[in-house]
Design a protein around this motif. Structure first.
Motif, short mmCIF file in Angstrom:
data_model
loop_
_atom_site.label_atom_id
_atom_site.label_comp_id
_atom_site.label_asym_id
_atom_site.label_seq_id
_atom_site.Cartn_x
_atom_site.Cartn_y
_atom_site.Cartn_z
N ILE A 15 0.86 -1.19 0.00
CA ILE A 15 0.00 0.00 0.00
C ILE A 15 0.90 1.24 0.00
N ARG A 16 0.75 2.05 -1.04
CA ARG A 16 1.56 3.28 -1.19
C ARG A 16 0.68 4.43 -1.65
N ARG A 43 -3.12 4.66 0.60
CA ARG A 43 -3.12 4.74 2.07
C ARG A 43 -4.38 5.45 2.57
N LEU A 86 -6.96 2.87 3.32
CA LEU A 86 -6.71 2.29 4.64
C LEU A 86 -7.22 3.21 5.74
N ARG A 138 -6.79 8.87 8.77
CA ARG A 138 -6.11 9.02 7.48
C ARG A 138 -4.65 9.41 7.74
N ALA A 165 -2.58 6.43 8.63
CA ALA A 165 -2.26 5.60 7.47
C ALA A 165 -1.10 6.18 6.66
N HIS A 166 -0.81 7.45 6.87
CA HIS A 166 0.27 8.13 6.15
C HIS A 166 1.52 8.30 7.00
N VAL A 176 3.16 0.83 3.35
CA VAL A 176 2.47 0.01 4.34
C VAL A 176 2.29 -1.37 3.72
N TRP A 178 -0.25 -4.46 9.90
CA TRP A 178 0.48 -3.75 8.86
C TRP A 178 1.91 -3.49 9.31
N TYR A 181 4.64 -0.79 8.76
CA TYR A 181 4.86 0.57 8.27
C TYR A 181 6.35 0.69 7.99
#
Length: 183
Positions: A51-52, A56, A59, A78, A81-82, A87, A155, A157
């Protein structure tokens, strides 16, 4: 050349990472290496979702939906997720087997995740594993397009290490006597 023992003793979570990240080919090589673990019956009951970028947001939105968060509270998810440019979602993909129960297949998937953390750390990347109560919610399952016989473990990271390459505070060594006994 440091060995596995040194890599394991040195590994630390890196909750603060830069915007640098391994590319897809590097991730594929790490996944190939991590997949060479003990796996009863060779079921390979796992997969990894990369996930890029804007993905994200999917997610973060799923986590917010699962939590019931709205407005600014949803934006916090959000933002979480960043926290890293890459991820990696770790998925247990259960296979039918009369010999290998689900718990053992999930352990294999967790082993792949741990192997990835060791590889990424050893290659100089910052990595930390995130999970939590929202990991197995319907909204998060849907966002990851999980199949009927799949469960999300969490996940990884991944990003660059901040200037100086410092990781989070060093862990103390375990007290072996608390974790090792003899029968």
């Amino acid at each position: 050349m440091p060995g596995v023992k040194e890599a394991m003793l040195r590994r630390r979570s890196s909750s603060k990472v830069t915007d640098a990240a391994p590319n897809h080919a590097e991730v594929a090589a790490y996944v190939e290496t991590a997949g060479q673990l003990a796996d009863h019956s060779g079921l390979r009951p796992w997969r990894v979702i990369e996930i890029r970028g804007d993905a994200r947001n999917t997610l973060g939105d799923a986590l917010a939906k699962a939590d019931g968060a709205k407005g600014k509270d949803a934006e916090k998810f959000r933002g979480k997720a960043h926290r890293a440019p890459l991820v990696l979602a770790i998925v247990a993909s259960f296979k039918p087997s009369h010999k290998v129960p689900h718990w053992e297949q999930e352990a294999v998937a967790a082993g792949v995740a741990h192997g990835l953390t060791l590889l990424l750390d050893d290659e100089g990347w910052g990595v930390f594993w995130r999970s939590g109560e929202l990991t197995r919610t319907d909204a998060v399952r849907s966002a990851h397009e999980l199949g009927k016989y799949e469960e999300l473990l969490g996940w990884l990271y991944v990003g660059g290490l901040p200037a100086g390459g410092k990781r989070d505070r060093p862990k103390g060594r375990i007290r072996v006597g608390d974790h090792l006994s003899v029968l």
